[in-house]
Design a protein around this motif. Structure first.
Motif, short mmCIF file in Angstrom:
data_model
loop_
_atom_site.label_atom_id
_atom_site.label_comp_id
_atom_site.label_asym_id
_atom_site.label_seq_id
_atom_site.Cartn_x
_atom_site.Cartn_y
_atom_site.Cartn_z
N GLU A 1 0.36 16.59 -6.19
CA GLU A 1 -0.22 16.14 -7.45
C GLU A 1 0.85 15.49 -8.32
O GLU A 1 2.05 15.74 -8.16
N LEU B 1 -4.70 11.87 -1.53
CA LEU B 1 -4.15 11.82 -2.88
C LEU B 1 -4.93 10.75 -3.65
O LEU B 1 -4.77 9.55 -3.41
N VAL B 2 -5.76 11.19 -4.58
CA VAL B 2 -6.67 10.26 -5.27
C VAL B 2 -6.41 10.30 -6.77
O VAL B 2 -5.89 11.28 -7.33
N LEU B 3 -6.78 9.23 -7.44
CA LEU B 3 -6.64 9.12 -8.89
C LEU B 3 -7.70 9.96 -9.57
O LEU B 3 -8.87 9.94 -9.18
N ASN B 4 -7.30 10.69 -10.60
CA ASN B 4 -8.24 11.45 -11.41
C ASN B 4 -8.92 10.47 -12.37
O ASN B 4 -8.27 9.87 -13.22
N VAL C 1 -2.42 1.54 -11.00
CA VAL C 1 -3.17 2.56 -10.24
C VAL C 1 -4.51 2.01 -9.74
O VAL C 1 -5.37 2.76 -9.26
N THR D 1 0.47 7.61 -1.81
CA THR D 1 -0.39 6.43 -1.71
C THR D 1 0.25 5.26 -2.43
O THR D 1 1.14 5.43 -3.26
N PHE E 1 -2.84 12.09 -10.43
CA PHE E 1 -3.23 12.05 -9.01
C PHE E 1 -3.26 13.49 -8.48
O PHE E 1 -2.45 14.33 -8.90
N ARG E 2 -4.16 13.75 -7.54
CA ARG E 2 -4.22 15.07 -6.91
C ARG E 2 -4.89 14.96 -5.55
O ARG E 2 -5.64 14.01 -5.29
N ARG E 3 -4.61 15.92 -4.69
CA ARG E 3 -5.23 15.95 -3.36
C ARG E 3 -6.67 16.46 -3.48
O ARG E 3 -6.92 17.48 -4.13
N ALA F 1 -0.05 5.44 -6.31
CA ALA F 1 0.84 6.47 -6.85
C ALA F 1 2.29 6.00 -6.79
O ALA F 1 3.07 6.23 -7.73
#
Length: 408
Positions: free
Chosen positions: A354, A381-384, A405, A180, A373-375, A183
């Motif tokens: 990730e 793929l999104v921000l934690n 980010v 993304t 970041f993780r799926r 990322a």
């Protein structure tokens, strides 16, 4: 004997007499083929020679046989083919978009041996009973691996991994939806800030491509030294020197292992050290180099980002009994800043699964980490939201990671 085979015999004799090297003088080979086919066609009209049914196809087939890899050349020329492998002369496979398929190519045992010998000519590497495996780089950058009996059951096993990189920068990975934009911005800033990055993943997950794309963010004035078992990296930096390992000679001497290359690289005034892949005790030498303040990146085989860190804490122990986890684990914690884990999904798509940031604290032998970041369940793929966004390297550069980010 068919017309193409007769022409091939004539051309090979002509090439030998004129001293033409098919590997480097392809244009001369094409000219010779064009002249020979015209001459053959005129002779076939007034003699009992079998005619050429398709002169254009015959010319291409002759070029493939004389200057290329024969029946395999069409697979080498096909940009959609990522890898080619032979389990047996009549079992030639290829992979497209991560999916394997059986081709209709059938070779003989002699053809397989001749093709391997041809591919090894430019590498300077050998294959015999005392050295039944070989890794080599082909002139086009593809990687060759061969194993022969009695290591294999009966037939020669041949793998050709083509380097078809459609991505050269992190922006290219964004366009292919492997990454993304937030990322990519974070990773670009991390490389520019000199953070040490570990790229993990399974075989064919896109680790080398990711390493090449990350290296595009290195500053223009930095000097980069790469060390690899076989040349695969294509670093888009002007000041770069690549080093590769060397096999032992027939007397069993002269081997240059990866550990030696890492040590030699430090004597070459590097601003960045890039290790193609750490597999064994060379992990210790790399950590020692990074612990001295040198910025670096490398790849490692692992099932997840956390497993990659665990493996990197284990590999240095192979260097000797005097190396303990009490030294290795804190060193990994202080040396590695970011772990990027790549995967290949069931559809064959390569993407980042990730991104993990690594803290310098160690509690109970476990390194403190934070998933950045993780799926998610939808594959995005999104921000934690609970990720730790405090990075000393960014603070020294005056960068706010929240802006990178897109945290408001």
């Amino acid at each position: 004997m068919d017309a193409v085979r007769m022409l091939e015999d004539e051309l090979r004799e002509l090439v030998r007499r004129r001293g033409v090297d098919p590997r480097v003088e392809g244009h001369r080979i094409r000219t010779m083929i064009a002249e020979a086919t015209l001459d053959y066609e005129s002779r076939s009209l007034v003699s009992s020679l079998p005619p050429l049914e398709d002169p254009e196809a015959a010319r291409q087939e002759l070029f493939d046989r004389i200057a290329g890899l024969g029946p395999l050349q069409r697979l080498m020329d096909d940009p959609t083919v990522e890898e080619i492998w032979l389990n047996a002369p009549d079992q030639v496979y290829c992979a497209r978009a991560g999916r394997s398929e059986l081709t209709g190519i059938v070779l003989s045992e002699e053809q397989v041996r001749d093709l391997v010998e041809l591919m090894l000519k430019s590498s300077g590497r050998r294959l015999d009973l005392s050295m039944p495996f070989v890794d080599a780089s082909l002139p086009d950058g593809s990687r060759l691996h061969v194993a022969i009996p009695d290591i294999t059951r009966r037939h020669w096993a041949v793998n050709i991994r083509k380097f078809i990189s459609r991505a050269h920068r992190l922006d290219d990975l964004v366009r292919s939806e492997s990454l993304t934009t937030p990322a990519a911005r974070f990773l670009d800033a991390a490389v520019d800030a000199g953070m040490n990055i570990l790229v993990s993943g399974a075989t064919q997950a896109g680790k080398t491509t990711m390493l090449n794309c990350l290296s595009a963010s290195i500053g223009a004035r930095e000097r980069v030294i790469t060390v690899e078992e076989i040349f695969e990296l294509q670093i888009p930096v002007r000041d770069v020197v690549g080093l590769q390992c060397r096999q032992p000679n027939l007397e069993g001497t002269g081997e240059i292992p990866l550990r030696r290359l890492v040590k030699e690289a430090l004597r070459m005034r590097p601003d960045r050290l890039i290790v193609g892949e750490v597999r064994e005790a060379e992990a210790l030498d790399m950590l020692v180099a990074l612990n001295s303040g040198l910025a670096g990146m490398c790849t490692i085989h692992a099932n997840s980002a956390s497993d990659a860190l665990t493996k990197l804490c284990t590999l240095p122990l192979l260097a000797g009994e005097n190396i303990s986890r009490n030294f290795v684990v804190p060193t990994v914690a202080t040396c590695i800043d970011v772990v990027v884990h790549c995967e290949r999904d069931r559809e064959g798509r390569r993407r980042v699964r990730e991104i993990l940031t690594v803290g310098s604290r160690v509690e109970g032998g476990v390194i403190e980490t934070s998933t950045l970041f993780r799926r998610d369940a939808h594959g995005d793929l999104v921000l934690n939201p609970s990720a730790d966004l405090e990075f000393e390297a960014f603070a020294r550069r005056g960068l706010d990671p929240r802006d990178l980010v897109e945290v408001r």
